[in-house]
Design a protein around this motif. Structure first.
Motif, PDB file in Angstrom:
ATOM      1  N   TYR A 123      -0.429  11.627   9.923  1.00 13.88           N
ATOM      2  CA  TYR A 123      -0.530  12.512   8.709  1.00 13.88           C
ATOM      3  C   TYR A 123      -1.848  11.893   8.017  1.00 13.88           C
ATOM      4  CZ  TYR A 123       3.479  15.489   9.520  1.00 13.88           C
ATOM      5  OH  TYR A 123       4.220  16.217  10.053  1.00 13.88           O
ATOM      6  N   PRO A 124      -2.067  12.682   7.267  1.00 12.59           N
ATOM      7  CA  PRO A 124      -1.924  14.044   6.757  1.00 12.59           C
ATOM      8  C   PRO A 124      -2.185  15.241   7.786  1.00 12.59           C
ATOM      9  CG  PRO A 124      -3.953  13.342   5.674  1.00 12.59           C
ATOM     10  CD  PRO A 124      -3.659  12.178   6.564  1.00 12.59           C
ATOM     11  N   HIS A 176      -1.363   7.911   8.100  1.00 17.91           N
ATOM     12  CA  HIS A 176       0.035   7.301   8.230  1.00 17.91           C
ATOM     13  C   HIS A 176       0.390   7.463   9.474  1.00 17.91           C
ATOM     14  CE1 HIS A 176       3.812   6.130   5.638  1.00 17.91           C
ATOM     15  NE2 HIS A 176       3.728   5.736   6.969  1.00 17.91           N
ATOM     16  N   MET A 194       0.991  -1.154  -0.002  1.00 14.70           N
ATOM     17  CA  MET A 194       0.071  -0.028  -0.020  1.00 14.70           C
ATOM     18  C   MET A 194       0.943   1.170   0.198  1.00 14.70           C
ATOM     19  SD  MET A 194      -2.610   1.171   3.079  1.00 14.70           S
ATOM     20  CE  MET A 194      -1.424   0.869   4.211  1.00 14.70           C
ATOM     21  N   ILE A 195       0.741   2.340  -1.046  1.00 15.12           N
ATOM     22  CA  ILE A 195       1.023   3.631  -0.810  1.00 15.12           C
ATOM     23  C   ILE A 195      -0.032   4.402  -0.634  1.00 15.12           C
ATOM     24  CG2 ILE A 195       3.381   2.703  -2.104  1.00 15.12           C
ATOM     25  CD1 ILE A 195       2.221   4.732  -4.185  1.00 15.12           C
ATOM     26  N   LYS A 196       0.209   5.647  -0.233  1.00 12.39           N
ATOM     27  CA  LYS A 196      -0.888   6.702  -0.133  1.00 12.39           C
ATOM     28  C   LYS A 196      -2.159   6.172   0.905  1.00 12.39           C
ATOM     29  CE  LYS A 196       0.695   9.525  -3.966  1.00 12.39           C
ATOM     30  NZ  LYS A 196       0.427  10.693  -4.272  1.00 12.39           N
ATOM     31  N   PRO A 197      -1.458   5.916   2.097  1.00 13.40           N
ATOM     32  CA  PRO A 197      -2.759   5.545   3.038  1.00 13.40           C
ATOM     33  C   PRO A 197      -3.543   6.586   3.366  1.00 13.40           C
ATOM     34  CG  PRO A 197      -0.597   5.737   3.894  1.00 13.40           C
ATOM     35  CD  PRO A 197      -0.229   5.772   2.710  1.00 13.40           C
ATOM     36  N   THR A 207       4.358   3.262  10.727  1.00 13.47           N
ATOM     37  CA  THR A 207       5.957   3.296  10.326  1.00 13.47           C
ATOM     38  C   THR A 207       6.679   3.824  11.586  1.00 13.47           C
ATOM     39  OG1 THR A 207       5.522   3.516   8.178  1.00 13.47           O
ATOM     40  CG2 THR A 207       7.644   4.078   8.847  1.00 13.47           C
ATOM     41  N   ASN A 208       7.473   2.928  11.813  1.00 14.16           N
ATOM     42  CA  ASN A 208       8.520   3.172  13.140  1.00 14.16           C
ATOM     43  C   ASN A 208       9.713   4.266  12.536  1.00 14.16           C
ATOM     44  OD1 ASN A 208       9.802   0.866  11.612  1.00 14.16           O
ATOM     45  ND2 ASN A 208      11.381   1.414  12.841  1.00 14.16           N
ATOM     46  N   PRO A 232       2.402  17.371   4.566  1.00 13.24           N
ATOM     47  CA  PRO A 232       1.359  16.772   4.541  1.00 13.24           C
ATOM     48  C   PRO A 232       0.660  16.342   3.321  1.00 13.24           C
ATOM     49  CG  PRO A 232       1.221  19.168   4.603  1.00 13.24           C
ATOM     50  CD  PRO A 232       2.698  18.882   4.469  1.00 13.24           C
ATOM     51  N   TRP A 286       4.773  10.370  -2.540  1.00 13.22           N
ATOM     52  CA  TRP A 286       5.896   9.071  -2.440  1.00 13.22           C
ATOM     53  C   TRP A 286       6.946   9.379  -3.777  1.00 13.22           C
ATOM     54  CZ3 TRP A 286       5.025   4.556   0.742  1.00 13.22           C
ATOM     55  CH2 TRP A 286       4.227   4.830   1.826  1.00 13.22           C
ATOM     56  N   PHE A 340       3.187   7.329  12.474  1.00 10.39           N
ATOM     57  CA  PHE A 340       4.615   7.297  12.687  1.00 10.39           C
ATOM     58  C   PHE A 340       4.787   7.165  14.191  1.00 10.39           C
ATOM     59  CE2 PHE A 340       4.140   9.545   8.663  1.00 10.39           C
ATOM     60  CZ  PHE A 340       5.132   8.836   7.702  1.00 10.39           C
ATOM     61  N   MET A 367      -1.572   3.033   7.684  1.00  9.70           N
ATOM     62  CA  MET A 367      -0.064   2.281   7.568  1.00  9.70           C
ATOM     63  C   MET A 367       0.519   2.776   9.015  1.00  9.70           C
ATOM     64  SD  MET A 367       2.932   2.971   4.878  1.00  9.70           S
ATOM     65  CE  MET A 367       2.526   1.828   3.819  1.00  9.70           C
TER      66      MET A 367
END
Lengths: 102, 102
Positions: A69-70, A7, A1-4, A52-53, B70, B74, A9, A50
């Motif tokens: 985000y966003p 996101h 997946m991209i552009k969740p 992410t660490n 924001p 990607w 963090f 998503m």
């Protein structure tokens, strides 16, 4: 997946030289990441959220730090018990959890 | 600084268990992070742009991966020579660099 849709963090104090040492990590941020992943899975949000660490966000005194985000919502002093609220109110309901924002 | 105008996340393959191993890291993502920091400093954008290293974004075949919020832009296959363009066109000019987007 991209552009969740969202996101998340989570600071895990991961340094670029490979060592992992810092306030968020010492405050069990790894368990926090695991808790987010479980909540997202249980709420069937895996296709739109998503996790992410990250390395240090520079405000260790407010750690563990979580940034979503966003919107750019910065949460501080996040504990495992807060994860369900962030998942339910913010990631599912669309409303950031105001009393956890820094 | 919290709530930066732009937040640049650069995958450095940082794992939560402390090891650092992965495609982005092998493609010199650490140098990429350094290059972003230098560009941002030279362009006097330090007060509004934050750079954070991260763990894997899950699309290693397109690494090194850089995500800018924001907007949620990607970028893939980012090399050191791309950093100045991203800094100039996106972080300074406000226009994402279309041909680097994945």
């Amino acid at each position: 997946m991209i552009k969740p849709k969202y996101h998340v963090f989570v600071c895990s104090s991961s340094k670029v030289n490979g060592t992992q040492k810092g306030f968020c990590h010492s405050k069990e941020s790894v368990n926090l990441i695991q808790a987010f992943m479980e909540e997202i899975d249980e709420r069937d949000l895996s296709s739109e959220v998503m996790v992410t660490n990250t390395g240090c966000f520079g405000i260790c005194e407010k750690g563990p730090v979580v940034v979503v985000y966003p919107e750019g919502t910065w949460y501080g002093n996040v504990s495992k018990k807060d994860v369900a609220r962030i998942a339910e109110e913010h990631l599912e309901g669309g409303n950031p959890v105001k009393d956890l924002i820094i």
